[in-house]
Design an enzyme around this catalytic site. Structure first.
Site, PDB file in Angstrom:
ATOM      1  N   ASP A 182      15.151  -8.394  11.581  1.00 14.86           N
ATOM      2  CA  ASP A 182      13.711  -8.626  11.481  1.00 14.86           C
ATOM      3  C   ASP A 182      13.063  -8.770  12.856  1.00 14.86           C
ATOM      4  O   ASP A 182      11.834  -8.714  12.982  1.00 14.86           O
ATOM      5  CB  ASP A 182      13.431  -9.889  10.656  1.00 14.86           C
ATOM      6  CG  ASP A 182      13.034  -9.569   9.218  1.00 14.86           C
ATOM      7  OD1 ASP A 182      12.502  -8.467   8.984  1.00 14.86           O
ATOM      8  OD2 ASP A 182      13.252 -10.420   8.337  1.00 14.86           O
ATOM      9  N   LYS A 224      13.789  -3.520  -0.661  1.00 15.93           N
ATOM     10  CA  LYS A 224      14.778  -3.386   0.414  1.00 15.93           C
ATOM     11  C   LYS A 224      16.129  -2.956  -0.137  1.00 15.93           C
ATOM     12  O   LYS A 224      16.826  -2.124   0.463  1.00 15.93           O
ATOM     13  CB  LYS A 224      14.898  -4.709   1.181  1.00 15.93           C
ATOM     14  CG  LYS A 224      13.697  -4.972   2.082  1.00 15.93           C
ATOM     15  CD  LYS A 224      13.610  -6.416   2.511  1.00 15.93           C
ATOM     16  CE  LYS A 224      12.314  -6.670   3.279  1.00 15.93           C
ATOM     17  NZ  LYS A 224      12.065  -8.084   3.550  1.00 15.93           N
ATOM     18  N   GLN A 261      14.386 -13.618   3.774  1.00  9.89           N
ATOM     19  CA  GLN A 261      13.039 -13.336   3.278  1.00  9.89           C
ATOM     20  C   GLN A 261      12.147 -14.567   3.440  1.00  9.89           C
ATOM     21  O   GLN A 261      12.480 -15.664   3.001  1.00  9.89           O
ATOM     22  CB  GLN A 261      13.100 -12.926   1.802  1.00  9.89           C
ATOM     23  CG  GLN A 261      11.763 -12.544   1.207  1.00  9.89           C
ATOM     24  CD  GLN A 261      11.155 -11.317   1.870  1.00  9.89           C
ATOM     25  OE1 GLN A 261      11.839 -10.336   2.131  1.00  9.89           O
ATOM     26  NE2 GLN A 261       9.867 -11.371   2.136  1.00  9.89           N
TER      27      GLN A 261
END
Length: 207
Positions: A119, A52, A96
Site C-alpha cells: 500500500d 482485490k 484494509q
C-alpha cells in the site's frame, strides 16, 4: 476541450500485462502471494477486499485472506502481521482501512515490513517516494498517474492543483506529479479562494 478517460479499459489493460508477467514468474518457479487482512465487516471495506481477491485471481497470483472479527485486539493483529512479515511465502501485506476504533492505524502501518508494504503507507515507503528512491507507492495516486499517461495526457510543465492533503492520497499524489515535472499546488480546508486557485489548473483532482 476535454476527453473522457476509460478507467475500466485501462484497468483491464494493466491486469492483462500483469497476467503475462505473473505467468513468466511461474515459468521460472516463482509464486506470488498477497496477504489481505480485514478487521470487522465494514461494507465498503468488504467490497474493496472482494475486488482485490478477484484481481489477484485474474492475474494469477495467490491471495491469502484473513477476515478477522471486529473484536480482534490490537495485539492479535500485530502478532498476525509479524507472522506474515516472517513468512517467505508472502510477498505483500495489505491491511484494509479503516480499522476499528480500538486499534491504532499508525502503529499497524508501521508494523508492516517496508519490503511487503504494497500500500506504500509505511513511513519508510513515504520517505523513499519523497526523495525519489525505489519503493512501494500509494495505490490510488499511482493509478491516477497510469490513467493520465495511458490516456496521453501531458503532465510535464502543466499546472496541477491537488485538493486534499491526506497521507494516503493527497500528499503522495502531489509528489508523483512533481516527479512528472508538473507545477503543483496543494489545496485544503484552510486554502483561501479555492475557486481562483482552481481556475489556473491544467490538471486538477479532488482527493
Amino acid at each position: 476541450m476535454y476527453s473522457i478517460i476509460d478507467g475500466k479499459l485501462i484497468s483491464t489493460q494493466i491486469k492483462d500485462e500483469l497476467k503475462e508477467k505473473v505467468a513468466d514468474y511461474k515459468d521460472k518457479g516463482v509464486n506470488i502471494c498477497l496477504a489481505v487482512i480485514q478487521v470487522g465487516a465494514d461494507p465498503a471495506s468488504s467490497v474493496y477486499v472482494r475486488n482485490k481477491k478477484k484481481a489477484c485471481e485474474y492475474i494469477g497470483i495467490e491471495s491469502a485472506a484473513f477476515e478477522l472479527p471486529e473484536e480482534t485486539t490490537q495485539d492479535e493483529l500485530l502478532e498476525l502481521i509479524d507472522k506474515l512479515n516472517n513468512d517467505s511465502r508472502i510477498n505483500g501485506i495489505l491491511v484494509q482501512l479503516p480499522l476499528p476504533k480500538h486499534i491504532d492505524e499508525n502503529l499497524v502501518i508501521k508494523r508492516i515490513s517496508p519490503l511487503k508494504d504494497v500500500d506504500g503507507f509505511h513511513p519508510q515507503s513515504v520517505g523513499a517516494l519523497l526523495i525519489g528512491q525505489k519503493g512501494y507507492v500509494s495505490c490510488t495516486p499511482a493509478g491516477i498517474i497510469e490513467l493520465l499517461k495511458r490516456s496521453d495526457v501531458e503532465i510535464e510543465g502543466k499546472e496541477c492543483v491537488v485538493i486534499g492533503r491526506s497521507n494516503i492520497v493527497g500528499k503522495p499524489m502531489s509528489v508523483l506529479m512533481l516527479r512528472e515535472n508538473a507545477t503543483v499546488t496543494i489545496c485544503h480546508s484552510r486554502t483561501k479562494d479555492l475557486k481562483e486557485v482552481a481556475k489556473r489548473a491544467d490538471i486538477m483532482g479532488a482527493l
